[in-house]
Design a protein around this motif. Structure first.
Motif, PDB file in Angstrom:
ATOM      1  N   ALA A  60       0.870  -1.231   0.001  1.00 11.97           N
ATOM      2  CA  ALA A  60       0.002  -0.160   0.115  1.00 11.97           C
ATOM      3  C   ALA A  60       0.828   1.229   0.155  1.00 11.97           C
ATOM      4  O   ALA A  60       0.550   2.276  -0.622  1.00 11.97           O
ATOM      5  CB  ALA A  60      -0.859   0.047   1.164  1.00 11.97           C
ATOM      6  N   ILE A  61       1.985   1.323   0.696  1.00  4.37           N
ATOM      7  CA  ILE A  61       3.082   2.311   0.907  1.00  4.37           C
ATOM      8  C   ILE A  61       3.574   2.413  -0.716  1.00  4.37           C
ATOM      9  O   ILE A  61       3.871   3.605  -1.047  1.00  4.37           O
ATOM     10  CB  ILE A  61       3.826   2.101   1.712  1.00  4.37           C
ATOM     11  CG1 ILE A  61       3.283   2.049   3.138  1.00  4.37           C
ATOM     12  CG2 ILE A  61       4.876   3.296   2.059  1.00  4.37           C
ATOM     13  CD1 ILE A  61       4.178   1.807   4.404  1.00  4.37           C
ATOM     14  N   LEU A  62       3.935   1.469  -1.135  1.00  6.63           N
ATOM     15  CA  LEU A  62       4.473   1.640  -2.577  1.00  6.63           C
ATOM     16  C   LEU A  62       3.579   1.940  -3.429  1.00  6.63           C
ATOM     17  O   LEU A  62       4.145   3.072  -4.230  1.00  6.63           O
ATOM     18  CB  LEU A  62       5.038   0.359  -2.879  1.00  6.63           C
ATOM     19  CG  LEU A  62       6.060  -0.500  -2.170  1.00  6.63           C
ATOM     20  CD1 LEU A  62       6.506  -1.845  -2.958  1.00  6.63           C
ATOM     21  CD2 LEU A  62       7.444   0.410  -2.288  1.00  6.63           C
ATOM     22  N   ILE A  63       2.416   1.849  -3.491  1.00  5.09           N
ATOM     23  CA  ILE A  63       1.373   2.277  -4.272  1.00  5.09           C
ATOM     24  C   ILE A  63       1.009   3.899  -4.118  1.00  5.09           C
ATOM     25  O   ILE A  63       0.971   4.664  -4.976  1.00  5.09           O
ATOM     26  CB  ILE A  63       0.123   1.348  -4.273  1.00  5.09           C
ATOM     27  CG1 ILE A  63       0.230   0.127  -4.833  1.00  5.09           C
ATOM     28  CG2 ILE A  63      -1.104   2.167  -5.001  1.00  5.09           C
ATOM     29  CD1 ILE A  63      -0.941  -0.741  -4.531  1.00  5.09           C
ATOM     30  N   MET A  64       1.001   4.305  -2.755  1.00  2.21           N
ATOM     31  CA  MET A  64       0.643   5.579  -2.455  1.00  2.21           C
ATOM     32  C   MET A  64       2.282   6.564  -2.956  1.00  2.21           C
ATOM     33  O   MET A  64       1.941   7.427  -3.406  1.00  2.21           O
ATOM     34  CB  MET A  64       0.773   5.904  -0.954  1.00  2.21           C
ATOM     35  CG  MET A  64      -0.763   5.255  -0.366  1.00  2.21           C
ATOM     36  SD  MET A  64      -0.834   5.239   1.367  1.00  2.21           S
ATOM     37  CE  MET A  64       0.021   6.901   1.983  1.00  2.21           C
TER      38      MET A  64
END
Length: 296
Positions: free
Chosen positions: A57-61
Motif C-alpha cells: 500500500a505504501i509503495l502504491i501511495m
C-alpha cells in the motif's frame, strides 16, 4: 539470493489477494465470538502477510505521489492531521493527571479517607493506592499517543552534530534517510514485539511470535479471555493490559508518521525552501508567542 528476491516479489503480488480476501471475509477475523477468528486476528496482526499488505500500500501511495505531488501532499496532511487530532485529545491526560493527584492529596491528607468513591447511578470505588498508581496510565497516554503530535509540532529535541550547518536540501536528505533507516524499522520492531506481548496478557493459551497459523488454530479450541488484572500491590491499579495496548498504538502511530515525515521531506527537497512548513498545522500561543519563545 535469487530465492529471497522471488520470495519478496511473490509476497508483494500476494498482498493484493490477501487484502481483498480480508475485506471480503471480515467475519473470519473480526467475529470475536468465534475463537478461530480471534486467533486469526492475533496471527495476521504480526504476520509477514500483514507487513506486505502495508508495504505494498505504501509503495502504491508513493508511486502515485511521485507522479502527482498534490496527492502526496494530501497524504501528508491526512497523516499529520491524524497525529495532531490524537495528540491534542490525549494531551488533556496531563491535566487530568494533575487534578487527580490534587484530589488524592486532599482525600488522603485532609479527609483521611483510604478510598475514593464516585458515580452516577453506578458507584466506582477504589483504594487510594489504585488511583495513585493510575497516574502512570495518564502519563503513558501522553508519552505514547502524543509522541507523533510533538514531532509534528517540532517539540522533540534534535541531537545536532552537523545538521544546522548544512544546506536546506541536504537537511531534507538527512530527514528522508532518518525516517527510512531509523523510524520505520524501529516502529516495525516495536510493533512485532508489542503485538504478541499485548495478546499474551489478554488471552490464554498464550500466543507466540513463532506460532504458525495452523498451531494457533489448534490453540483456538482452548482459547479464552484472560485479561491481565494483577496489580503491583494488593489494592493497586489492576489494568496494566492498557499499557500493552498503548505500546502497540505508539508503534502504529510512529510508523504512520515516519511515512508522513519522509513524504514531507521529499516534497520540501523537491520544491525548495519556499515549501518548508507547507500545510503544517502547528499550535500557536497567540499574540506574543515570539516573545514567549524567546525566553526559552
Amino acid at each position: 539470493m535469487l530465492d529471497a528476491i522471488v520470495w519478496f516479489f511473490q509476497n508483494i503480488a500476494l498482498a493484493f489477494y490477501n487484502f481483498a480476501y480480508a475485506i471480503t471475509h471480515p467475519a473470519s477475523w473480526l467475529n470475536w465470538s468465534d475463537k478461530e477468528a480471534i486467533m486469526r486476528f492475533v496471527y495476521y496482526g504480526g504476520s509477514v502477510e500483514f507487513f506486505f499488505v502495508v508495504f505494498t500500500a505504501i509503495l502504491i501511495m508513493t508511486g502515485i505521489g511521485l507522479w502527482k505531488n498534490s496527492f502526496m501532499w494530501g497524504c501528508v496532511r491526512v497523516m499529520e492531521g491524524f497525529a495532531n487530532v490524537v495528540g491534542r485529545l490525549f494531551a488533556w491526560a496531563g491535566l487530568i493527571m494533575v487534578l487527580q493527584q490534587i484530589v488524592i492529596v486532599f482525600i488522603q491528607r485532609i479527609f483521611v479517607r483510604p478510598d475514593i468513591s464516585f458515580g452516577l447511578g453506578i458507584e466506582l470505588a477504589f483504594d487510594i493506592s489504585w488511583w495513585a498508581e493510575m497516574l502512570k496510565l495518564h502519563n503513558a497516554m501522553v508519552v505514547a499517543l502524543c509522541c507523533t503530535y510533538t514531532f509534528v509540532q517540532g517539540g522533540h529535541v534534535r541531537v545536532d552534530l552537523f545538521y544546522a550547518g548544512v544546506k536546506f536540501r541536504t537537511k531534507k536528505i538527512i530527514d528522508m534517510t532518518g525516517s527510512i533507516i531509523f523510524m520505520l524499522p524501529t516502529a516495525v520492531l516495536v510493533w512485532m514485539y508489542g503485538w504478541y506481548f499485548m495478546w499474551r496478557h489478554l488471552i490464554t493459551p498464550k500466543p507466540s511470535a513463532s506460532d504458525t497459523l495452523d498451531r494457533l488454530m489448534l490453540k483456538a479450541k482452548a482459547v479464552r479471555w484472560n485479561v491481565e488484572t494483577i496489580g503491583f500491590s494488593p489494592n493497586g491499579f489492576n489494568a496494566y493490559f492498557l499499557f500493552k495496548i498503548l505500546m502497540v498504538a505508539f508503534a502504529g502511530m510512529v510508523f504512520i508518521h515516519a511515512i508522513a515525515f519522509f513524504y514531507r521531506s521529499y516534497l520540501e527537497w523537491k520544491e525548495g525552501e519556499e515549501s518548508e512548513g507547507k500545510y503544517l498545522d502547528k499550535d500557536s500561543l497567540g499574540e506574543g508567542e515570539e516573545a514567549y519563545e524567546g525566553t526559552h
